[in-house]
Write an enzyme that holds these catalytic residues in place. Structure first.
Site, PDB file in Angstrom:
ATOM      1  N   LYS A  59       1.110  -1.189  -0.038  1.00 47.97           N
ATOM      2  CA  LYS A  59       0.129  -0.009  -0.047  1.00 47.97           C
ATOM      3  C   LYS A  59       0.797   1.440   0.005  1.00 47.97           C
ATOM      4  O   LYS A  59       0.851   2.110  -0.735  1.00 47.97           O
ATOM      5  CB  LYS A  59      -0.920  -0.054   1.223  1.00 47.97           C
ATOM      6  CG  LYS A  59      -1.807  -1.106   1.366  1.00 47.97           C
ATOM      7  CD  LYS A  59      -2.785  -0.994   2.607  1.00 47.97           C
ATOM      8  CE  LYS A  59      -2.085  -0.943   3.925  1.00 47.97           C
ATOM      9  NZ  LYS A  59      -1.445  -2.359   4.089  1.00 47.97           N
TER      10      LYS A  59
ATOM     11  N   ARG B 138      -8.520   1.283   9.725  1.00 49.07           N
ATOM     12  CA  ARG B 138      -8.089  -0.025  10.398  1.00 49.07           C
ATOM     13  C   ARG B 138      -8.946  -0.675  10.943  1.00 49.07           C
ATOM     14  O   ARG B 138      -8.933  -1.969  11.397  1.00 49.07           O
ATOM     15  CB  ARG B 138      -6.819  -0.036  10.753  1.00 49.07           C
ATOM     16  CG  ARG B 138      -5.528  -0.819  10.046  1.00 49.07           C
ATOM     17  CD  ARG B 138      -4.306  -0.519  10.788  1.00 49.07           C
ATOM     18  NE  ARG B 138      -3.267  -1.115  10.482  1.00 49.07           N
ATOM     19  CZ  ARG B 138      -2.182  -0.768   9.776  1.00 49.07           C
ATOM     20  NH1 ARG B 138      -2.141   0.759   9.314  1.00 49.07           N
ATOM     21  NH2 ARG B 138      -1.240  -1.410   9.684  1.00 49.07           N
TER      22      ARG B 138
ATOM     23  N   ARG C 151      11.922  -6.858   4.262  1.00 52.06           N
ATOM     24  CA  ARG C 151      11.627  -5.257   3.890  1.00 52.06           C
ATOM     25  C   ARG C 151      12.631  -4.570   4.843  1.00 52.06           C
ATOM     26  O   ARG C 151      12.679  -5.042   6.169  1.00 52.06           O
ATOM     27  CB  ARG C 151       9.868  -5.146   4.425  1.00 52.06           C
ATOM     28  CG  ARG C 151       9.816  -3.688   4.131  1.00 52.06           C
ATOM     29  CD  ARG C 151       8.376  -3.459   4.146  1.00 52.06           C
ATOM     30  NE  ARG C 151       7.721  -3.503   5.290  1.00 52.06           N
ATOM     31  CZ  ARG C 151       6.312  -3.203   5.532  1.00 52.06           C
ATOM     32  NH1 ARG C 151       5.581  -3.030   4.425  1.00 52.06           N
ATOM     33  NH2 ARG C 151       5.661  -3.209   6.760  1.00 52.06           N
TER      34      ARG C 151
ATOM     35  N   ARG D 130      12.060  -2.524  10.305  1.00 56.18           N
ATOM     36  CA  ARG D 130      11.104  -1.976  11.444  1.00 56.18           C
ATOM     37  C   ARG D 130      11.067  -3.163  12.376  1.00 56.18           C
ATOM     38  O   ARG D 130      11.268  -4.208  12.281  1.00 56.18           O
ATOM     39  CB  ARG D 130       9.764  -1.715  10.765  1.00 56.18           C
ATOM     40  CG  ARG D 130       9.695  -0.577   9.896  1.00 56.18           C
ATOM     41  CD  ARG D 130       8.729  -0.491   9.155  1.00 56.18           C
ATOM     42  NE  ARG D 130       7.210  -0.788   9.703  1.00 56.18           N
ATOM     43  CZ  ARG D 130       5.999  -0.637   9.084  1.00 56.18           C
ATOM     44  NH1 ARG D 130       5.930  -0.129   8.054  1.00 56.18           N
ATOM     45  NH2 ARG D 130       4.998  -1.205   9.517  1.00 56.18           N
TER      46      ARG D 130
ATOM     47  N   ARG E  14       0.426  -9.055  13.665  1.00 49.95           N
ATOM     48  CA  ARG E  14      -0.257  -8.102  12.567  1.00 49.95           C
ATOM     49  C   ARG E  14      -1.032  -8.718  11.720  1.00 49.95           C
ATOM     50  O   ARG E  14      -2.050  -8.136  11.496  1.00 49.95           O
ATOM     51  CB  ARG E  14       1.001  -7.306  11.811  1.00 49.95           C
ATOM     52  CG  ARG E  14       1.735  -5.979  12.840  1.00 49.95           C
ATOM     53  CD  ARG E  14       3.083  -5.903  12.315  1.00 49.95           C
ATOM     54  NE  ARG E  14       2.927  -4.990  11.069  1.00 49.95           N
ATOM     55  CZ  ARG E  14       3.680  -4.912   9.976  1.00 49.95           C
ATOM     56  NH1 ARG E  14       4.809  -5.325  10.159  1.00 49.95           N
ATOM     57  NH2 ARG E  14       3.307  -4.097   9.124  1.00 49.95           N
TER      58      ARG E  14
HETATM   59  P1  AMP Z   1       1.738   0.361   8.990  1.00 51.49           P
HETATM   60  O1  AMP Z   1       2.821   1.331   8.625  1.00 51.49           O
HETATM   61  O2  AMP Z   1       0.683   1.029   8.363  1.00 51.49           O
HETATM   62  O3  AMP Z   1       1.940  -0.904   8.964  1.00 51.49           O
HETATM   63  O4  AMP Z   1       1.605   0.647  10.742  1.00 51.49           O
HETATM   64  C1  AMP Z   1       2.452   0.307  11.440  1.00 51.49           C
HETATM   65  C2  AMP Z   1       1.817   0.274  12.808  1.00 51.49           C
HETATM   66  O5  AMP Z   1       1.195   1.525  13.152  1.00 51.49           O
HETATM   67  C3  AMP Z   1       0.501  -0.539  13.007  1.00 51.49           C
HETATM   68  O6  AMP Z   1       0.961  -1.952  13.161  1.00 51.49           O
HETATM   69  C4  AMP Z   1      -0.074  -0.072  14.160  1.00 51.49           C
HETATM   70  O7  AMP Z   1       0.391  -0.199  15.212  1.00 51.49           O
HETATM   71  C5  AMP Z   1      -0.160   1.628  13.753  1.00 51.49           C
HETATM   72  N1  AMP Z   1      -1.184   2.087  13.091  1.00 51.49           N
HETATM   73  C6  AMP Z   1      -0.877   2.393  11.764  1.00 51.49           C
HETATM   74  N2  AMP Z   1      -2.230   2.757  11.195  1.00 51.49           N
HETATM   75  C7  AMP Z   1      -3.074   2.573  12.295  1.00 51.49           C
HETATM   76  C8  AMP Z   1      -4.580   2.542  12.420  1.00 51.49           C
HETATM   77  N3  AMP Z   1      -5.212   3.148  11.412  1.00 51.49           N
HETATM   78  N4  AMP Z   1      -5.144   2.310  13.637  1.00 51.49           N
HETATM   79  C9  AMP Z   1      -4.320   1.977  14.534  1.00 51.49           C
HETATM   80  N5  AMP Z   1      -3.144   1.537  14.746  1.00 51.49           N
HETATM   81  C10 AMP Z   1      -2.304   2.230  13.270  1.00 51.49           C
END
Ligand code: AMP
Length: 216
Positions: free
Chosen positions: A13, A85, A124, A157, A168
């Site tokens: 994404k 989410r 990654r 990360r 996740r």
């Molecule tokens: P991402 O980079 O989108 O994979 O997000 C990394 C982490 O940020 C996720 O595993 C969550 O811990 C937190 N996070 C990102 N977006 C959200 C969201 N919309 N709601 C809750 N936690 C989020």
């Protein structure tokens, strides 16, 4: 225009949203990127979010909803990556957009099978500074550990480490998959299989969104 990109962790994404933002001028709104910047700045939100993020859990809805309000009515249009989410977040987004007189124009679901996702996440890495993503096998930075884009440090990360990845995926199934059903029940979800080269996925995404939007 407001476009929601849905899909599991590792679906691409962020990579695709960046490309689409570059080619259209729309604002790329990644809640993960915003949260990582808050963590790096050691802000109050960052300190709260870090514990949830490191284990692959979601940051509480109330914090996320408050955090994104300032961005969603950007006149350039918004590409939502990583938000909503949960169904609570999706309902809140609808309410906020309704108040602003703006609809969600398109929801695109990017699907990738689980084996491929786990493989992608385990190779990654990301620039700590500008968040450019890399794949250490297929698309590494020219100089190991150094971002091609800004010279920042490229690292894995914490939440791409194996224990967090499994959580996740579980969190995605339990809390985020219902968001897809929420939008499907309204009938406006475009499905794309997000495997193949980034170029070929971008082509599919552009077609799903419609001509004019993704053209350069
Ligand atoms: P991402 O980079 O989108 O994979 O997000 C990394 C982490 O940020 C996720 O595993 C969550 O811990 C937190 N996070 C990102 N977006 C959200 C969201 N919309 N709601 C809750 N936690 C989020």
């Amino acid at each position: 225009m407001r476009i929601v990109l849905l899909g599991p962790p590792g679906a691409g994404k962020g990579t695709q949203a960046r490309r689409l933002a570059d080619s259209t001028g729309m604002k790329h709104l990644s809640t993960g990127d915003i949260l990582r910047a808050e963590v790096a700045a050691k802000s109050e939100l960052g300190l709260l979010a870090k514990g949830f993020m490191d284990t692959g859990d979601l940051v509480p809805d109330s914090n996320i909803i408050a955090m994104i309000q300032q961005y969603i009515d950007d006149p350039a249009g918004v590409l939502l990556d990583g938000f909503p989410r949960t169904v609570v977040q999706a309902e809140s987004l609808d309410n906020s957009l309704e108040e602003a007189g703006l609809p969600v124009d398109k929801v695109v679901h990017m699907s990738v099978d689980t084996d491929e996702l786990v493989k992608r996440l385990s190779t990654r890495a990301i620039c700590k500074n500008c968040q450019t993503p890399y794949n250490l096998e297929s698309d590494p930075p020219a100089k190991a550990g150094v971002c091609d884009n800004c010279g920042g440090e490229v690292t894995v990360r914490d939440d791409d480490k194996p224990e967090a990845v499994l959580n996740r995926m579980k969190v995605y199934q339990e809390l985020t998959a219902p968001v897809l059903d929420y939008y499907k029940s309204r009938g406006d979800v475009a499905e794309i299989i997000a495997t193949g080269t980034p170029d070929s996925v971008f082509e599919k995404l552009s077609q799903a969104i419609g001509s004019g939007v993704a053209s350069n």
